[in-house]
Design an enzyme around this catalytic site. Structure first.
Site, short mmCIF file in Angstrom:
data_model
loop_
_atom_site.label_atom_id
_atom_site.label_comp_id
_atom_site.label_asym_id
_atom_site.label_seq_id
_atom_site.Cartn_x
_atom_site.Cartn_y
_atom_site.Cartn_z
CB ILE A 475 68.75 15.23 65.05
CG1 ILE A 475 69.71 15.56 66.20
CG2 ILE A 475 70.10 15.84 63.66
CD1 ILE A 475 70.46 14.36 67.08
CD GLN A 604 67.50 17.89 73.17
OE1 GLN A 604 68.71 17.01 73.53
NE2 GLN A 604 66.40 17.36 72.70
N GLY A 668 76.56 22.79 76.95
CA GLY A 668 75.79 21.53 76.15
C GLY A 668 74.91 20.85 76.35
CD GLU A 671 76.43 13.41 73.95
OE1 GLU A 671 76.71 12.26 74.12
OE2 GLU A 671 76.80 14.10 73.97
#
Ligand code: MOS
Length: 705
Positions: A475, A604, A668, A671
């Site tokens: 994305i 990110q 990950g 976030e």
């Protein structure tokens, strides 16, 4: 597709992982060759050009549609048809009330889809939508999230966590604690604004529905829409090769995807395009619920926590439940023998809240990390030292040993790099011309999430190349690039030798790009398939042989508490006379396991920090309780941090390998950058001004005398 389940071995020898391989799709994106959801040159079997769909939405917050008068719209040049609840195809399953649109006359929130106009051009569709007259009957509604809104306890909260937890007797311990914090913290409606609004092109050929969608999960969209449409999963194909951001808003299918599917089924053989407008996104694609967190901390005079309570209230919708897990991070952050967390939701006549980057952690850690700053002040301790003093030996929630908790190192490294030692202890200590200057810190955390069910396929090609396939989607995160690197290392070849096929639901199952679980879950499946391929076909396979393997669970989720941690440091300047807040310096230091690609990882983490800064300074959606309408439904009234808001910002990470979480050693990273950031900014503005703001965002009015 069935495949044997394979649990991979750790990747021992790596050469591409850890390098900043350029984005595989970078050239297509910057040259405009990347085709997004409504840019695919889709035509019908006889070359029919696409029709354009436009959504007509309700203007009452609760009630029913009495009649849809399409006479004027149908008389407008280019308008082909108007689909409403009397004419839309019937769904086989209407239990998901968010997605079961146009099935009856009920209106559950303002902005709900009540008709779809199909026309030959986008302009005529839009004009036609304006000409549709929808007669609505309004019923009394409740759209304001208030302190006295009735609430209930959901069965569980987002992510499947328990609604409430209780250890010891926190109320008794709080009553006798010598150093306490007892305060309420709020976060407002926040709305995802990815660069590419939600959009899709659909074609129904009478047998099969093809959806070019802007989604975080082609397989989840297929798996949700197909049964509702009364179709077998194989009758639906969802493609999402390029997605202009999502942040969670494209993580679950929302009503516009159903709208374009239903519209396409009314015109077999003819493609239909739907681009949701920026304004419609504020009602139709999810948003972060407002949160109200009552946090109580009780500590010994030396700052050691004895008791902790986090009672969170959030907003849900009558049409579908969404319970944001705002008190969940309080379960893992700090040691305290007496602890309680609770979640309650207020069910209102509003659009369905949904995922927005770090649901739960973001608003919950805002509350908790400001409360911890207040506790440090009351205990007369440096906020870094206070956090170090409350490090838990084991996960307070499960009692499990930590997999790789390195919060203290993040705090210490950040403090060193930021120059924390030189910080004046008292608030309102530094003034520079017309600006009060202060610094603040907050901790960050995000769980390691691994999604089951992923399947990858590896096939040998000519010339030592390999085709690797999984229905995962990129994305904008860099997933296409990092999965290529993981596949290359797992197969022992250079990344240039990998042809990665993804973002097509016809490929082997890939889970949603959500919960910072993509690289973890898809990467583990790719490693499993690659290692099984080697076992099946050896080091020098003939071209054309293949192995498909389903990912067994590698992550030691039962034996260890697997979480990422970080520390965010902020310098804030608050204007003495206008109250304007500027953030000249923002630094995040993270422990996220091994970083697969420093270039995309940095992007990110920086993106998360910017989004946290944006939440701190600007983002605030306003719903008018009289109408249920989100009045801040554009980027002028709902400001998202832009270049001018971002100054010196940096992210770094500890050198790490987490072999308990993934065979790559990674966790990950999507976030964690947003988590704790708004608290660090708020704490810095307190240090600058002596004004404690507990309600986001940190608008100028808070700081005016
Ligand atoms: Mo993210 S909010 O888990 O898509």
């Amino acid at each position: 597709m069935t495949a044997d389940q394979v649990t991979p071995e750790p990747l021992r020898s790596t050469s591409s992982i850890g390098t900043s391989l350029l984005r595989r799709d970078g050239v297509e994106k910057v040259t405009g060759d990347a085709t997004y959801a409504v840019e695919h040159p889709v035509t019908g079997p006889a070359g029919e050009p696409p029709l354009h769909a436009w959504l007509v939405t309700s203007t009452v917050a609760r009630g029913r549609v009495v009649a849809v008068d399409a006479t004027a719209a149908l008389a407008h040049a280019g308008v082909v048809s108007v689909v409403d609840h009397t004419s839309a195809p019937r769904l086989a399953d209407t239990s998901d009330r968010e997605l079961a649109i146009l099935q009856d006359d009920a209106i559950a929130f303002r902005g709900q889809i009540v008709a779809i106009v199909l026309a030959e051009t986008s302009e005529s569709a839009r004009e036609g939508a304006a000409l549709v007259h929808v007669e609505q009957e309004a019923e009394p509604h409740a759209a304001a999230f208030q302190e006295d809104s009735p609430t209930y306890a959901p069965e569980s909260v987002n992510g499947g966590s328990e609604t409430d937890t209780l250890d010891g007797d926190p109320d008794e311990a709080l009553a006798r604690a010598l150093v306490t914090v007892d305060a309420t913290y709020t976060t407002p409606h926040e709305h995802n604004n990815p660069m590419e609004p939600h959009a899709a092109t659909a074609l129904w050929d009478g047998e099969r529905l093809t959806l070019h969608d802007s989604t975080q999960g082609p397989r989840p969209v297929r798996g949700t829409l197909a049964p509702m449409l009364g179709l077998a999963e194989e009758q639906v194909r969802v493609l999402a090769p390029y997605v202009g951001g999502g942040f969670g808003s494209k993580g679950l299918p929302h009503a516009p995807e159903m709208a374009v599917a239903l519209a396409a089924m009314t015109v077999p053989g003819q493609p239909v395009r739907l681009a949701v407008t920026r304004q419609q996104m504020f009602a139709l694609t999810g948003y972060r619920t407002p949160t109200r967190s009552h946090v109580r901390l009780g500590a010994h005079p030396d700052g050691r926590l004895e008791a902790l309570r986090h009672d969170a209230v959030t907003q849900s919708s009558r049409v579908k439940e969404f319970a944001e897990q705002a008190a969940v991070p309080a379960r893992v952050m700090y040691a305290a023998p007496h602890r309680a967390t609770t979640h309650r939701v207020a069910e209102l006549d509003v659009p369905v809240p949904s995922w927005m980057r770090a649901p739960g952690e973001m608003p919950g850690m805002y509350a908790q990390e400001v409360a911890v700053d207040e506790l440090a002040l009351h205990a007369g301790l440096d906020p870094v030292a206070l956090r170090v003093r409350n490090e838990p030996d084991v996960d307070p929630d499960t009692g499990n040993p930590w997999g790789n908790r390195r919060l203290v190192e993040c705090l210490r490294r950040g403090a060193e790099r930021f120059g924390w030692a030189d910080r004046p202890t008292g608030a309102r200590a530094t003034v520079d011309g017309e600006w009060w200057v202060g610094t603040g810190v907050a901790a960050s955390t995000y769980p390691m999430l691994w999604m089951p069910g992923n399947i990858a396929r590896v096939r040998s090609l000519d010339g030592g190349r390999y085709a690797v396939a999984i229905a995962a989607t990129d994305i904008g995160t860099g997933a296409r690039t990092v999965l290529t690197q993981i596949a290359a290392d797992a197969l022992g070849c250079p990344p240039e030798a990998i042809d990665l096929d993804m973002a097509d639901s016809d490929l082997p199952f890939g889970s949603v790009a959500g919960g910072s679980s993509g690289t973890t879950s898809w990467g583990t499946a790719i490693v499993a398939a690659a290692q099984q391929f080697r076992a099946d076909h050896g080091e020098h396979p003939d071209p054309g042989v293949e192995t498909t393997a389903a990912s067994g669970q590698y992550a030691d989720m039962d034996g260890h508490a697997l979480h990422s941690f970080g520390a965010v440091f902020c310098e804030a300047r608050v204007h003495r006379y206008t109250g304007e807040v500027r953030v000249p310096r923002l630094l995040g230091v993270y422990s996220v396991g091994r970083v697969v690609n420093p270039r995309t990882a940095r992007s990110q983490l920086l993106g998360g920090l910017v989004m946290g800064l944006s939440a701190a300074l600007h983002e605030e959606g306003w719903r008018d309780p009289r109408t249920g309408h989100t009045v801040t439904q554009d980027l002028a009234t709902y400001h998202v941090a832009a270049h001018a808001d971002v100054r010196d910002i940096d992210a770094e990470w500890l050198d790490d390998i987490d072999e308990l979480s993934t065979p790559m050693g990674s966790r990950g990273i999507g976030e964690i950058g947003i988590v704790g950031t708004a608290a660090a900014v708020a704490n810095a503005t307190y240090h600058a001004t002596g004004v404690r703001v507990r309600d986001l965002p940190l608008t100028a009015d808070h700081f005016l005398e």
